[in-house]
Design an enzyme around this catalytic site. Sequence first.
Site, PDB file in Angstrom:
ATOM      1  N   HIS A 128     -23.222  16.004  21.075  1.00 35.22           N
ATOM      2  CA  HIS A 128     -22.665  15.028  20.143  1.00 35.22           C
ATOM      3  C   HIS A 128     -21.687  14.122  20.887  1.00 35.22           C
ATOM      4  O   HIS A 128     -21.236  14.450  21.991  1.00 35.22           O
ATOM      5  CB  HIS A 128     -21.922  15.729  19.002  1.00 35.22           C
ATOM      6  CG  HIS A 128     -20.653  16.382  19.471  1.00 35.22           C
ATOM      7  ND1 HIS A 128     -20.643  17.623  20.071  1.00 35.22           N
ATOM      8  CD2 HIS A 128     -19.362  15.955  19.453  1.00 35.22           C
ATOM      9  CE1 HIS A 128     -19.398  17.936  20.395  1.00 35.22           C
ATOM     10  NE2 HIS A 128     -18.599  16.939  20.023  1.00 35.22           N
TER      11      HIS A 128
ATOM     12  N   GLY B  53       0.824  -1.204   0.000  1.00 36.60           N
ATOM     13  CA  GLY B  53       0.000   0.000   0.000  1.00 36.60           C
ATOM     14  C   GLY B  53       0.857   1.252   0.000  1.00 36.60           C
ATOM     15  O   GLY B  53       1.909   1.297   0.636  1.00 36.60           O
TER      16      GLY B  53
ATOM     17  N   ARG C 236      -5.323  -2.663  10.815  1.00 36.18           N
ATOM     18  CA  ARG C 236      -5.830  -4.035  10.938  1.00 36.18           C
ATOM     19  C   ARG C 236      -5.288  -4.721  12.199  1.00 36.18           C
ATOM     20  O   ARG C 236      -6.026  -5.359  12.924  1.00 36.18           O
ATOM     21  CB  ARG C 236      -5.464  -4.840   9.686  1.00 36.18           C
ATOM     22  CG  ARG C 236      -6.056  -6.235   9.652  1.00 36.18           C
ATOM     23  CD  ARG C 236      -5.787  -6.930   8.342  1.00 36.18           C
ATOM     24  NE  ARG C 236      -6.421  -6.263   7.230  1.00 36.18           N
ATOM     25  CZ  ARG C 236      -5.772  -5.543   6.305  1.00 36.18           C
ATOM     26  NH1 ARG C 236      -4.458  -5.409   6.383  1.00 36.18           N
ATOM     27  NH2 ARG C 236      -6.417  -4.973   5.318  1.00 36.18           N
TER      28      ARG C 236
ATOM     29  N   ASP D 163       2.935  -0.090  12.117  1.00 36.42           N
ATOM     30  CA  ASP D 163       2.940  -1.438  12.677  1.00 36.42           C
ATOM     31  C   ASP D 163       4.234  -2.222  12.421  1.00 36.42           C
ATOM     32  O   ASP D 163       4.238  -3.450  12.418  1.00 36.42           O
ATOM     33  CB  ASP D 163       1.747  -2.236  12.129  1.00 36.42           C
ATOM     34  CG  ASP D 163       1.771  -2.369  10.620  1.00 36.42           C
ATOM     35  OD1 ASP D 163       2.626  -1.723   9.966  1.00 36.42           O
ATOM     36  OD2 ASP D 163       0.927  -3.111  10.073  1.00 36.42           O
TER      37      ASP D 163
ATOM     38  N   THR E 292       4.389   2.431   5.540  1.00 43.04           N
ATOM     39  CA  THR E 292       3.022   2.012   5.858  1.00 43.04           C
ATOM     40  C   THR E 292       2.420   3.003   6.838  1.00 43.04           C
ATOM     41  O   THR E 292       3.075   3.404   7.805  1.00 43.04           O
ATOM     42  CB  THR E 292       2.984   0.599   6.474  1.00 43.04           C
ATOM     43  OG1 THR E 292       1.687   0.346   7.027  1.00 43.04           O
ATOM     44  CG2 THR E 292       4.022   0.437   7.577  1.00 43.04           C
TER      45      THR E 292
ATOM     46  N   ASP F 290       0.114   2.446   8.938  1.00 39.98           N
ATOM     47  CA  ASP F 290      -0.406   1.798  10.150  1.00 39.98           C
ATOM     48  C   ASP F 290       0.516   1.901  11.363  1.00 39.98           C
ATOM     49  O   ASP F 290       0.091   1.617  12.489  1.00 39.98           O
ATOM     50  CB  ASP F 290      -0.695   0.320   9.885  1.00 39.98           C
ATOM     51  CG  ASP F 290      -1.919   0.116   9.006  1.00 39.98           C
ATOM     52  OD1 ASP F 290      -2.630   1.107   8.745  1.00 39.98           O
ATOM     53  OD2 ASP F 290      -2.151  -1.019   8.577  1.00 39.98           O
TER      54      ASP F 290
ATOM     55  N   ARG G 254       0.930  -5.506  -6.039  1.00 38.58           N
ATOM     56  CA  ARG G 254       1.133  -6.747  -5.296  1.00 38.58           C
ATOM     57  C   ARG G 254       1.404  -7.871  -6.291  1.00 38.58           C
ATOM     58  O   ARG G 254       0.899  -7.867  -7.411  1.00 38.58           O
ATOM     59  CB  ARG G 254      -0.091  -7.053  -4.436  1.00 38.58           C
ATOM     60  CG  ARG G 254      -0.422  -5.914  -3.469  1.00 38.58           C
ATOM     61  CD  ARG G 254      -1.510  -6.289  -2.489  1.00 38.58           C
ATOM     62  NE  ARG G 254      -1.935  -5.136  -1.718  1.00 38.58           N
ATOM     63  CZ  ARG G 254      -1.303  -4.680  -0.638  1.00 38.58           C
ATOM     64  NH1 ARG G 254      -0.214  -5.276  -0.229  1.00 38.58           N
ATOM     65  NH2 ARG G 254      -1.747  -3.617   0.002  1.00 38.58           N
TER      66      ARG G 254
ATOM     67  N   ASP H 227       5.123  -4.679   6.126  1.00 38.72           N
ATOM     68  CA  ASP H 227       5.517  -6.012   6.572  1.00 38.72           C
ATOM     69  C   ASP H 227       5.723  -6.977   5.409  1.00 38.72           C
ATOM     70  O   ASP H 227       6.723  -7.695   5.348  1.00 38.72           O
ATOM     71  CB  ASP H 227       4.440  -6.543   7.523  1.00 38.72           C
ATOM     72  CG  ASP H 227       4.738  -7.945   8.016  1.00 38.72           C
ATOM     73  OD1 ASP H 227       4.128  -8.888   7.493  1.00 38.72           O
ATOM     74  OD2 ASP H 227       5.575  -8.103   8.920  1.00 38.72           O
TER      75      ASP H 227
ATOM     76  N   ARG I  91     -26.061  13.882  17.293  1.00 38.00           N
ATOM     77  CA  ARG I  91     -25.837  12.490  16.944  1.00 38.00           C
ATOM     78  C   ARG I  91     -24.532  11.952  17.534  1.00 38.00           C
ATOM     79  O   ARG I  91     -23.673  12.712  17.979  1.00 38.00           O
ATOM     80  CB  ARG I  91     -25.774  12.336  15.424  1.00 38.00           C
ATOM     81  CG  ARG I  91     -27.089  12.564  14.707  1.00 38.00           C
ATOM     82  CD  ARG I  91     -26.876  12.592  13.204  1.00 38.00           C
ATOM     83  NE  ARG I  91     -28.132  12.769  12.493  1.00 38.00           N
ATOM     84  CZ  ARG I  91     -28.212  13.189  11.237  1.00 38.00           C
ATOM     85  NH1 ARG I  91     -27.124  13.469  10.561  1.00 38.00           N
ATOM     86  NH2 ARG I  91     -29.404  13.304  10.656  1.00 38.00           N
TER      87      ARG I  91
ATOM     88  N   ILE J 171      -9.004   7.367   1.744  1.00 40.28           N
ATOM     89  CA  ILE J 171      -8.682   8.790   1.849  1.00 40.28           C
ATOM     90  C   ILE J 171      -7.545   9.012   2.856  1.00 40.28           C
ATOM     91  O   ILE J 171      -6.802   9.987   2.760  1.00 40.28           O
ATOM     92  CB  ILE J 171      -9.938   9.600   2.267  1.00 40.28           C
ATOM     93  CG1 ILE J 171      -9.684  11.089   2.093  1.00 40.28           C
ATOM     94  CG2 ILE J 171     -10.342   9.284   3.708  1.00 40.28           C
ATOM     95  CD1 ILE J 171     -10.916  11.934   2.330  1.00 40.28           C
ATOM     96  N   GLN J 172      -7.373   8.086   3.779  1.00 34.13           N
ATOM     97  CA  GLN J 172      -6.329   8.203   4.797  1.00 34.13           C
ATOM     98  C   GLN J 172      -4.926   8.044   4.224  1.00 34.13           C
ATOM     99  O   GLN J 172      -3.949   8.452   4.836  1.00 34.13           O
ATOM    100  CB  GLN J 172      -6.531   7.151   5.888  1.00 34.13           C
ATOM    101  CG  GLN J 172      -7.813   7.322   6.673  1.00 34.13           C
ATOM    102  CD  GLN J 172      -8.179   6.071   7.455  1.00 34.13           C
ATOM    103  OE1 GLN J 172      -7.743   5.888   8.583  1.00 34.13           O
ATOM    104  NE2 GLN J 172      -8.978   5.195   6.850  1.00 34.13           N
TER     105      GLN J 172
END
Length: 318
Positions: free
Chosen positions: A215, A11, A171, A129, A125, A127, A72, A103, A162, A250-251
């Site tokens: 909220h 990614g 993940r 991680d 990455t 993440d 990939r 990873d 809300r 979008i992240q």
Amino acid sequence: MKKIAILTSGGDSQGMNSAIRAVVRTGLHHGHEMYGVRRGFKGLMNDDFFKMSSRDVSDILYRGGTFLQSARSEKFKTPEGQEIAVDNLKKRGIDYLVVVGGDGSYKGAQVLIKHGIKTFGLPGTIDNDIPLTDYTIGFDTTLNVVTDAIGNLRDTMSSHERVSVIEAMGRNCGDIALQAGISSGVDAILIPEVPYNLHDIAAELKAGFDRGKSHSIVIVAEGAGNAEEVAKELKALSGLDTRATILGHIQRGGTPSAFDRVFTSRMGHRVIELIEEGVDGVALGMERNEITYHTFDEIFSGENSINEKMYQVFMDLV
């Protein structure tokens, strides 16, 4: 003069381009030949190399994604695919290969090392991680993206009284949700490293609205639950109007933050220094604001755990 190639795999993450730029320009400054590999390990097997000049990496410092592109490849996981990639590297006389990725990309780099290819890894990455580095490429930028998104959603949630359940990437690691949650003052953070009870969270949200809150925000890492399912259950338990938002890819986009640009520039520069020092077969990172490196075996045997102190900071601030 040495021949040095670089590829991006897995990614994309904001800052990959600035890492490429730093490796290429530092290598050229030291008199080396620099090569790009298009589409990651797939490009290695397809012999998709091109020689790079300083001009090739102009105006990419501040761009998200990776101009080398990424793909990939299941074929690379096979002995046949690996043999093709190694043969292409040797045929072209590549002395060193720099792999930017997470990873899975590191596993590919480790395979190449076992085939005699002098390989480096840069932690690409969002993440966060990868063990033995405080930060990974794109993590800081993603924190800003998620924090901004939470702020935008808060405006709408407050207008309509809300609860917003926001799903962030992560993940196996909850760092994005945890740190974005702290920076945004959310009401609950759900991450895979810490058990949670939706009955308790629903009761706390209901109590907040009973006190006059307009909220509430709950952030959930994708490895800890699905936002739509969490929102549905919280609504059933609390009776509050609850909506789910999945931030998704979008992240991973957008201009890299100043931190990510400097971080990747330092690592890319250090890769060439290590080559000059005769070091190879390592992955770089940052620990205590210093650029460090470890073998891939050390990284894969390391543990990527949540910062318990940071989680306690959140709990004490709620």
